[in-house]
Scaffold this motif. Structure first.
Motif, PDB file in Angstrom:
ATOM      1  N   HIS A 297       0.800  -1.135  -0.035  1.00  0.00           N
ATOM      2  CA  HIS A 297       0.113   0.036  -0.077  1.00  0.00           C
ATOM      3  C   HIS A 297       0.917   1.188  -0.125  1.00  0.00           C
TER       4      HIS A 297
ATOM      5  N   ARG B 280      -2.464   0.980  -4.654  1.00  0.00           N
ATOM      6  CA  ARG B 280      -3.790   0.930  -3.674  1.00  0.00           C
ATOM      7  C   ARG B 280      -4.622  -0.329  -4.383  1.00  0.00           C
ATOM      8  N   CYS B 281      -5.465  -0.603  -3.563  1.00  0.00           N
ATOM      9  CA  CYS B 281      -6.144  -1.883  -4.069  1.00  0.00           C
ATOM     10  C   CYS B 281      -7.428  -1.434  -4.051  1.00  0.00           C
TER      11      CYS B 281
ATOM     12  N   LYS C 140     -10.069  -2.010  -2.346  1.00  0.00           N
ATOM     13  CA  LYS C 140     -11.066  -1.592  -1.259  1.00  0.00           C
ATOM     14  C   LYS C 140     -10.482  -0.017  -0.570  1.00  0.00           C
ATOM     15  N   CYS C 141      -9.343   0.526  -1.292  1.00  0.00           N
ATOM     16  CA  CYS C 141      -9.117   1.905  -0.811  1.00  0.00           C
ATOM     17  C   CYS C 141     -10.114   2.761  -1.467  1.00  0.00           C
ATOM     18  N   THR C 142     -10.343   3.883  -0.537  1.00  0.00           N
ATOM     19  CA  THR C 142     -11.289   5.055  -0.699  1.00  0.00           C
ATOM     20  C   THR C 142     -10.540   6.118  -1.490  1.00  0.00           C
TER      21      THR C 142
ATOM     22  N   GLY D 282      -7.859   7.786   0.841  1.00  0.00           N
ATOM     23  CA  GLY D 282      -6.952   7.232   1.379  1.00  0.00           C
ATOM     24  C   GLY D 282      -6.850   6.385   2.473  1.00  0.00           C
ATOM     25  N   PHE D 283      -8.186   5.974   2.743  1.00  0.00           N
ATOM     26  CA  PHE D 283      -8.703   5.101   3.984  1.00  0.00           C
ATOM     27  C   PHE D 283      -8.694   3.707   3.399  1.00  0.00           C
ATOM     28  N   CYS D 284      -8.137   2.733   3.960  1.00  0.00           N
ATOM     29  CA  CYS D 284      -8.225   1.254   3.469  1.00  0.00           C
ATOM     30  C   CYS D 284      -8.431   0.466   4.771  1.00  0.00           C
TER      31      CYS D 284
ATOM     32  N   VAL E 172      -5.402  -1.982   5.457  1.00  0.00           N
ATOM     33  CA  VAL E 172      -4.539  -1.323   5.938  1.00  0.00           C
ATOM     34  C   VAL E 172      -4.666  -1.148   7.355  1.00  0.00           C
ATOM     35  N   GLU E 173      -5.913  -0.890   7.988  1.00  0.00           N
ATOM     36  CA  GLU E 173      -6.046  -0.719   9.210  1.00  0.00           C
ATOM     37  C   GLU E 173      -6.163  -2.085  10.107  1.00  0.00           C
TER      38      GLU E 173
END
Length: 58
Positions: free
Chosen positions: A21, A25-26, A28-30, A33-35, A38-39
Motif C-alpha cells: 500500500h 492501491r487496492c 478497497k481503498c477509498t 486514502g482510507f483502506c 491497511v487498518e
C-alpha cells in the motif's frame, strides 16, 4: 541456547500488505486514502508488538 524464531505468518503478511500500500492501491481503498485492509494490518502488528512486550521477544 534458543534459536531465532521466524516471524509469524499473519504478521509477515500484514507487513507485506503495508509495503504494497505504500506504492499502490487496492480495490478497497477509498478516495480519501482510507483502506480497511491497511487498518487491520496495522492493528494486527500493534497487537503483536504488545504481546511481545509483555511475554518477551521471541
Amino acid at each position: 541456547m534458543c534459536g531465532h524464531r521466524e516471524l509469524p505468518y499473519l504478521i509477515a503478511s500484514a507487513w507485506r500488505c503495508l509495503d504494497h500500500h505504500r506504492t499502490a492501491r487496492c480495490d478497497k481503498c477509498t478516495g480519501t486514502g482510507f483502506c480497511p485492509v491497511v487498518e487491520a494490518a496495522r492493528t494486527r502488528i500493534r497487537a503483536w508488538r504488545r504481546y511481545r512486550s509483555v511475554f518477551g521477544r521471541p
